[in-house]
Design an enzyme around this catalytic site. Sequence first.
Site, PDB file in Angstrom:
ATOM      1  N   THR A   1       0.703  -1.250   0.097  1.00 11.87           N
ATOM      2  CA  THR A   1       0.002   0.051  -0.144  1.00 11.87           C
ATOM      3  C   THR A   1       0.886   1.315  -0.025  1.00 11.87           C
ATOM      4  OG1 THR A   1      -0.338  -0.261   2.325  1.00 11.87           O
ATOM      5  CG2 THR A   1      -2.004  -0.943   1.029  1.00 11.87           C
TER       6      THR A   1
ATOM      7  N   ALA B   1      -1.498   7.757  -0.634  1.00 15.00           N
ATOM      8  CA  ALA B   1      -2.234   8.287  -1.770  1.00 15.00           C
ATOM      9  C   ALA B   1      -2.115   7.906  -3.168  1.00 15.00           C
ATOM     10  CB  ALA B   1      -1.917   9.996  -1.516  1.00 15.00           C
TER      11      ALA B   1
ATOM     12  N   THR C   1      -6.792   6.156  10.801  1.00 11.33           N
ATOM     13  CA  THR C   1      -6.554   4.996  11.839  1.00 11.33           C
ATOM     14  C   THR C   1      -7.366   3.822  11.399  1.00 11.33           C
ATOM     15  OG1 THR C   1      -6.115   6.759  13.729  1.00 11.33           O
ATOM     16  CG2 THR C   1      -6.105   4.397  14.288  1.00 11.33           C
TER      17      THR C   1
ATOM     18  N   ASP D   1      -5.882  -1.497   8.100  1.00 11.38           N
ATOM     19  CA  ASP D   1      -6.726  -2.959   8.653  1.00 11.38           C
ATOM     20  C   ASP D   1      -7.904  -3.130   7.963  1.00 11.38           C
ATOM     21  OD1 ASP D   1      -4.553  -2.903  10.687  1.00 11.38           O
ATOM     22  OD2 ASP D   1      -5.712  -1.650  12.052  1.00 11.38           O
TER      23      ASP D   1
HETATM   24  O1  RIB Z   1      -3.809   0.174  12.906  1.00 17.94           O
HETATM   25  C1  RIB Z   1      -4.323   0.870  13.883  1.00 17.94           C
HETATM   26  C2  RIB Z   1      -4.248   0.297  15.030  1.00 17.94           C
HETATM   27  O2  RIB Z   1      -3.094   0.250  15.504  1.00 17.94           O
HETATM   28  C3  RIB Z   1      -5.044   1.099  15.929  1.00 17.94           C
HETATM   29  O3  RIB Z   1      -6.412   0.581  16.594  1.00 17.94           O
HETATM   30  C4  RIB Z   1      -4.068   0.957  17.303  1.00 17.94           C
HETATM   31  O4  RIB Z   1      -4.739  -0.033  18.593  1.00 17.94           O
HETATM   32  C5  RIB Z   1      -2.781   0.400  16.798  1.00 17.94           C
HETATM   33  O5  RIB Z   1      -2.757  -0.997  17.090  1.00 17.94           O
END
Ligand code: RIB
Length: 304
Positions: free
Chosen positions: A211, A214, A239, A243
């Site tokens: 990744t 941008a 944030t 994930d």
């Molecule tokens: O990738 C984001 C996460 O990184 C957050 O939720 C934090 O807890 C860290 O682990």
Amino acid sequence: MKIVNLGSLNIDRVYKVGRFALPGETVPTEDFCVYPGGKGLNQSVALAKAGAAVFHAGKIGADGAFLEELLQNAGVDTSLLLRGDTCTGHAVIQVEESGENCILLAGGANQEIAEENVEQALSQIEPGDWLLLQNEISAMAYILDRAAALEIPVALNPSPMTPALPTCNLSSVRCFLLNKLEGQMLTEETNPEAICLALEKKYPKATVVLTLGADGVLCRSGGQWFRHGVYPVEIRDTTGAGDTFTGFFLAAVAGGKSIPEALETASLAAALAISRPGAASSIPTASEVQQAKLTLQKNEEVFL
Ligand code: RIB
């Protein structure tokens, strides 16, 4: 087919700031929220919302019961989750006006994963299943050694990168999901194509998903290149976006979708996550992603 995610669970304490604190400086915050998080938990939630069968194996303390509830509500099987007496892992997160973040981690129960816990989780893995790992729990070297010995296919998000991780046995990794910095630390290459090729050379069976913020995402799989751009959204909080991408990508690939389809779905899901606050709380449902496919497609996509 299921995915066993042996990963972290955190309580995220999120502070909105005008700008990140500098060394020696005290900075007043504009807002403070507590959110569920942890790269492991976020990825399990994303997998489940994307429709995958996912088991979360990790560890919480007494203060982490709400994290287990959140996983269950998202459709994640928590029968492999351990509950201890110490504190649940937590993260202190500064989020700037631009949506950029800066994270401090306190391992807590995430750092109490012992070899017998690893064996317990791995014993549940059957042929065709995947093991998903990040780098926020203890016993990583042992887990990777055992996965190699048991020939368990691993999807690895090597985040946060540490000097120890590149020294681990990564021969069982069949899918690397990483950013440019992590790619640089694993390969000592700086150019995105060179990072992918170096990983392919060392781990020829692995798909590499790099990744690039941008600049979208670059993927090398089965000797072929794939690319996908980002979708333009208003950035609120980055944030958990990585994930979200990881969960949706892996769910799509494990569910038999092609790499271009998986990249499209994961990019849409990550764009939605970026436009919302929090980590796990910002992860969209599969139907929201489908809806975004119709609306965001109308906008101009930024390709590499
Ligand atoms: O990738 C984001 C996460 O990184 C957050 O939720 C934090 O807890 C860290 O682990």
